[in-house]
Design an enzyme around this catalytic site. Structure first.
Site: not given
Length: 455
Positions: A228, A262
């Site tokens: 990720e 993010c």
């Protein structure tokens, strides 16, 4: 080696940690693998009981844990408390649902009986970042333990205190010794852990550059990875959007965790017809965010987690301005021995600028003009990243189709900010990574999907 934990608010050293030696690391990995021999056979009901204990302890200690995050990486207290609550909810989700998510699947074939089972694979190494130091560990750890695997954590060096507390909480919840351990090592020593024969898989949340290195090493050893990675999420504002809602949602997404997320909104792609009004609302709402001491409950935006990260962010802003972007708000380094960076709004952002091409990990917003709807979709997809995206319009049915079929991202939201949820898969495409965390997809990433066939 000694690693210091430094408060980004005032530059003071909070704590010094002596890292584990290579022999200590090997001993910890061996101990965790030995623990797995028994843990893999523990019934779901017992594992669920222990994970529910973890949720309870997290809630009981949420104020202390939020304070620790505020001191180590500058997270405002209200954000820290929300993070711990989310961790507790994730534990409860997997405690309640793991047995059902991993139950054998009967498949009709020419056999008298055939089915698929989901078996644990062993020790999973997690390499985690500092920005959500409890949540990003929990979303790996809860499904990992419920699947019957064991976990090892290599956390970011500036949040070693959080890493130690996670291990303490797991112990306090009653989990058997060595089912989960924390390694206090610098990033330069991760490869040796990946090479350890007992580490069966690796999950990483972090930068694209870090993901490439870990994937290369793990791939050379035929060990599965879930990555990720970074994102430059595009939020598309169409001509028929509720601009008040859009501006409020976009500002909140851009400033979550002081902009260090993010899946925070980073590029705001607005059709020409409404860009002037949207920008006016956006700047007004960004300027209302309170920057200050993270332990002050009124603070919306704390310092960036480290001075070097703040300085890198400012260089990206300066380079974009040198390439003819316009700064409407912020864009400077405040005085003082701290890592603050103010809410910043850039307009006239175009391809080739850092604000367009790169991930800006801080409270900096890039507003990009689009000629029309199709141009806006093109600009949203014109990125090496593909983590999340959002689109705003009053015509929900029409833009639902755009979200589902045209925006290139792992998650697409309509009239809402992108967020993770234990019930939904989370992850990206392109250079934002591969694999999924959370939901039933996440718990099945690190299991042996085994076919059983009986003639």
């Amino acid at each position: 080696m000694i690693i210091n934990s430094t408060n980004p608010f005032d530059g003071a050293v909070i704590q010094s940690y002596e890292t584990h030696t290579a022999n200590e690391v090997a001993g910890i990995v061996n101990a965790v693998n030995s623990a797995w021999a028994n843990w893999r056979n523990v019934p779901f009901s017992k594992k669920a009981e222990l994970l529910n204990n973890t949720a309870r302890i997290l809630r009981e200690r949420k104020s202390d844990l939020a304070m620790l995050m505020a001191l180590e990486m500058g997270k405002p207290l209200k954000g820290g408390i929300a993070e711990i609550e989310k961790c507790a909810e994730c534990c409860e989700f997997y405690a309640k649902n793991a047995a059902d998510l991993l139950k054998p699947e009967l498949i009709s074939t020419d056999a008298s009986k055939s089915y698929v089972t989901f078996e644990p694979i062993g020790v999973v190494l997690a390499i985690m970042p500092w920005n959500f130091p409890f949540w990003q560990v929990t979303r790996f750890l809860a499904p990992t333990l419920m699947a019957g695997n064991c976990g090892i954590l290599k956390h970011a060096s500036n949040v070693f205190g959080c890493a130690i507390e996670i291990e303490n909480i797991i112990k306090a919840a009653g989990f058997p010794e060595n089912v989960f351990r924390t390694l206090l090592i610098p990033g330069s020593e991760v490869n040796a852990v990946i090479e350890n024969e007992w580490v069966r898989a690796v999950t990483l949340t972090g930068s694209t550059a870090a993901g490439k290195k870990v994937a290369e090493k793990a791939g050379s050893l035929i060990k599965k990875t879930v990555l990720e990675l970074g994102g430059s999420d595009a939020y598309v504002i169409l001509h028929d959007a509720d601009l008040e809602l859009a501006a409020e949602t976009c500002v909140n997404s851009r400033t979550i965790n002081s902009g260090q997320s993010c899946i925070a909104a980073k590029r705001f792609i607005v059709v020409e017809e409404v860009i002037e009004k949207f920008t006016e609302l956006f700047v007004k709402k960004m300027s209302s965010k309170i920057m200050g001491d993270p332990i002050d409950e009124k603070t919306d935006i704390g310092p960036q987690a480290r001075m070097d990260l703040r300085d890198e962010l400012h260089e990206q802003v300066k380079e974009s301005l040198n390439m003819n972007a316009t700064c409407l708000l912020g864009g400077f380094i405040p005085d003082g021995n701290n890592a603050f960076y103010p809410p910043t709004v850039l307009t006239n952002v175009t391809k080739g600028m850092p604000a367009y091409d790169e991930e800006l990990f801080g409270p900096v917003a890039a507003i990009i003009s689009a000629k029309d709807e199709q141009h806006a979709i093109h600009l949203a997809n014109d990125s090496v990243f593909g983590l999340g995206a959002a689109i705003f319009s009053r015509d929900v049915k029409r833009v639902e189709n755009i979200a589902a079929t045209q925006l290139q991202a792992g998650a697409c939201f309509v009239n809402a900010l992108v967020k993770s949820d234990s019930r939904l898969p989370f992850g990206g495409i392109k250079q934002s990574g591969y694999g999924r965390e959370l939901s039933h997809y996440g718990i099945k990433e690190f299991v042996n999907i085994k076919t059983v066939y009986i003639k």
